[in-house]
Write a protein that holds these residues in place. Structure first.
Motif, PDB file in Angstrom:
ATOM      1  N   PRO A 127       0.828  -1.203   0.000  1.00 53.14           N
ATOM      2  CA  PRO A 127       0.000   0.000   0.000  1.00 53.14           C
ATOM      3  C   PRO A 127       0.863   1.255   0.000  1.00 53.14           C
ATOM      4  O   PRO A 127       2.028   1.209   0.381  1.00 53.14           O
ATOM      5  CB  PRO A 127      -0.778  -0.106   1.302  1.00 53.14           C
ATOM      6  CG  PRO A 127       0.099  -0.898   2.190  1.00 53.14           C
ATOM      7  CD  PRO A 127       0.856  -1.846   1.319  1.00 53.14           C
ATOM      8  N   ASN A 128       0.293   2.345  -0.420  1.00 51.95           N
ATOM      9  CA  ASN A 128       0.995   3.615  -0.380  1.00 51.95           C
ATOM     10  C   ASN A 128       0.653   4.288   0.950  1.00 51.95           C
ATOM     11  O   ASN A 128      -0.413   4.868   1.101  1.00 51.95           O
ATOM     12  CB  ASN A 128       0.539   4.466  -1.576  1.00 51.95           C
ATOM     13  CG  ASN A 128       1.470   5.634  -1.791  1.00 51.95           C
ATOM     14  OD1 ASN A 128       2.464   5.770  -1.078  1.00 51.95           O
ATOM     15  ND2 ASN A 128       1.150   6.481  -2.752  1.00 51.95           N
ATOM     16  N   ILE A 129       1.550   4.149   1.921  1.00 51.04           N
ATOM     17  CA  ILE A 129       1.284   4.695   3.260  1.00 51.04           C
ATOM     18  C   ILE A 129       1.500   6.207   3.242  1.00 51.04           C
ATOM     19  O   ILE A 129       2.595   6.667   2.893  1.00 51.04           O
ATOM     20  CB  ILE A 129       2.222   4.047   4.310  1.00 51.04           C
ATOM     21  CG1 ILE A 129       2.165   2.526   4.258  1.00 51.04           C
ATOM     22  CG2 ILE A 129       1.926   4.586   5.706  1.00 51.04           C
ATOM     23  CD1 ILE A 129       0.993   1.863   4.913  1.00 51.04           C
ATOM     24  N   PRO A 130       0.482   6.991   3.604  1.00 50.29           N
ATOM     25  CA  PRO A 130       0.651   8.460   3.591  1.00 50.29           C
ATOM     26  C   PRO A 130       1.758   8.918   4.546  1.00 50.29           C
ATOM     27  O   PRO A 130       1.958   8.307   5.598  1.00 50.29           O
ATOM     28  CB  PRO A 130      -0.708   8.980   4.082  1.00 50.29           C
ATOM     29  CG  PRO A 130      -1.655   7.842   3.944  1.00 50.29           C
ATOM     30  CD  PRO A 130      -0.850   6.583   4.051  1.00 50.29           C
ATOM     31  N   ALA A 131       2.447   9.977   4.156  1.00 46.82           N
ATOM     32  CA  ALA A 131       3.515  10.540   4.993  1.00 46.82           C
ATOM     33  C   ALA A 131       2.973  10.936   6.366  1.00 46.82           C
ATOM     34  O   ALA A 131       3.641  10.770   7.388  1.00 46.82           O
ATOM     35  CB  ALA A 131       4.138  11.745   4.303  1.00 46.82           C
ATOM     36  N   SER A 132       1.725  11.430   6.395  1.00 44.33           N
ATOM     37  CA  SER A 132       1.135  11.871   7.676  1.00 44.33           C
ATOM     38  C   SER A 132       0.969  10.693   8.641  1.00 44.33           C
ATOM     39  O   SER A 132       1.111  10.843   9.856  1.00 44.33           O
ATOM     40  CB  SER A 132      -0.219  12.535   7.438  1.00 44.33           C
ATOM     41  OG  SER A 132      -1.099  11.610   6.820  1.00 44.33           O
ATOM     42  N   THR A 133       0.710   9.508   8.094  1.00 43.53           N
ATOM     43  CA  THR A 133       0.582   8.305   8.929  1.00 43.53           C
ATOM     44  C   THR A 133       1.924   7.992   9.587  1.00 43.53           C
ATOM     45  O   THR A 133       2.000   7.725  10.790  1.00 43.53           O
ATOM     46  CB  THR A 133       0.111   7.105   8.080  1.00 43.53           C
ATOM     47  OG1 THR A 133      -1.191   7.395   7.576  1.00 43.53           O
ATOM     48  CG2 THR A 133       0.057   5.827   8.900  1.00 43.53           C
ATOM     49  N   LYS A 134       2.977   8.059   8.785  1.00 42.50           N
ATOM     50  CA  LYS A 134       4.314   7.794   9.332  1.00 42.50           C
ATOM     51  C   LYS A 134       4.662   8.813  10.411  1.00 42.50           C
ATOM     52  O   LYS A 134       5.178   8.446  11.470  1.00 42.50           O
ATOM     53  CB  LYS A 134       5.360   7.822   8.212  1.00 42.50           C
ATOM     54  CG  LYS A 134       5.222   6.657   7.246  1.00 42.50           C
ATOM     55  CD  LYS A 134       6.254   6.724   6.137  1.00 42.50           C
ATOM     56  CE  LYS A 134       5.933   5.706   5.051  1.00 42.50           C
ATOM     57  NZ  LYS A 134       6.789   5.849   3.875  1.00 42.50           N
ATOM     58  N   GLU A 135       4.362  10.081  10.142  1.00 44.95           N
ATOM     59  CA  GLU A 135       4.653  11.133  11.125  1.00 44.95           C
ATOM     60  C   GLU A 135       3.910  10.897  12.440  1.00 44.95           C
ATOM     61  O   GLU A 135       4.459  11.101  13.519  1.00 44.95           O
ATOM     62  CB  GLU A 135       4.301  12.518  10.566  1.00 44.95           C
ATOM     63  CG  GLU A 135       5.239  13.018   9.479  1.00 44.95           C
ATOM     64  CD  GLU A 135       6.713  12.976   9.891  1.00 44.95           C
ATOM     65  OE1 GLU A 135       7.026  13.325  11.051  1.00 44.95           O
ATOM     66  OE2 GLU A 135       7.552  12.584   9.058  1.00 44.95           O
TER      67      GLU A 135
END
Length: 234
Positions: A127-135
């Motif tokens: 999946p393409n994990i959003p940058a905001s999720t990682k943050e």
């Protein structure tokens, strides 16, 4: 015994040391008792591979990979990109169905609990994990001390999943459930073809033991009432 740097462990009147010869001190009395119990249960020969809590303490004290807090957190969050529960199959349909039924609820729980979007994918790229999720996960993990983070990374490497690990550490699922979910494909094959090897049972027990030890370690290192020692300040 209690010492200014934390709790020490004495074996036959000798102070326990780490592989790098540092004094073996731990931040909480409960963790010290758990480690002492591991040593007490050793018989004639000391089997270090059965002493997961001792090993985790050694890692936290010696930090053999010399990583700082930021690096530890980034390594943990990197697992999101290859998270077991995010990679789905299309074939066989029965396994695809099993993954959907078993993994979707955990992903949904994590999305709600951390207020993020994660998703899943049948693409080899995942999946393409959003940058905001990682943050969000980076800042959540930053609330843990260095000791707990070593434990969290240990659990993640057992389960190959940040999502299952956080669900477990947040007491949303049990160790047995987390291990089962991390091995869904193996369990599916066994149900289909039968359990051909005793090795499977051994692996399963080993994985449960390591996962349980890592989870216990995180909890014992995060109990705010006992974490009053300078040892834990970054």
């Amino acid at each position: 015994s209690d010492s200014p740097g934390g709790f020490e462990i004495n074996l036959d009147h000798r102070k326990l040391k780490t592989p790098q010869a540092k004094l073996f001190t731990v931040p909480s009395e409960a963790l010290a008792i758990a480690v002492a119990t591991e040593w007490d249960s050793q018989k004639d020969t000391i089997k270090f591979y059965t002493m997961h809590l001792t090993t985790l303490c050694n890692t936290a004290l010696d930090n053999p990979t010399q990583r700082n807090k930021t690096q530890l957190i980034r390594a943990a969050v990197k697992f999101l990109e290859t998270d077991t529960v995010c990679y789905r199959v299309e074939e066989p349909p029965a396994l695809a169905e099993l993954q959907k039924n078993e993994w979707d609820p955990v992903v949904a729980w994590a999305e709600k609990r951390y207020n993020v979007s994660i998703g899943s994918s049948t693409s080899i790229l995942g999946p393409n994990i959003p940058a905001s999720t990682k943050e969000t996960f980076i800042s959540h993990l930053a609330s843990y001390n260095m000791w707990a983070l070593q434990g969290i990374e240990f659990v993640i490497t057992q389960l190959k999943s940040l999502i299952l690990s956080m669900s477990l550490i947040d007491r949303h699922i049990t160790v047995e459930k987390a291990v089962l979910l991390s091995r869904l494909e193996e369990e599916y094959q066994i149900r289909r073809w039968g359990n051909v090897e005793w090795a499977h049972d051994y692996d399963l027990c080993e994985l449960r033991a390591r996962t349980a030890a890592g989870t216990l370690f995180v909890h014992l290192c995060s109990e705010s009432s006992t974490v009053k020692h300078k040892l834990l300040q970054d």
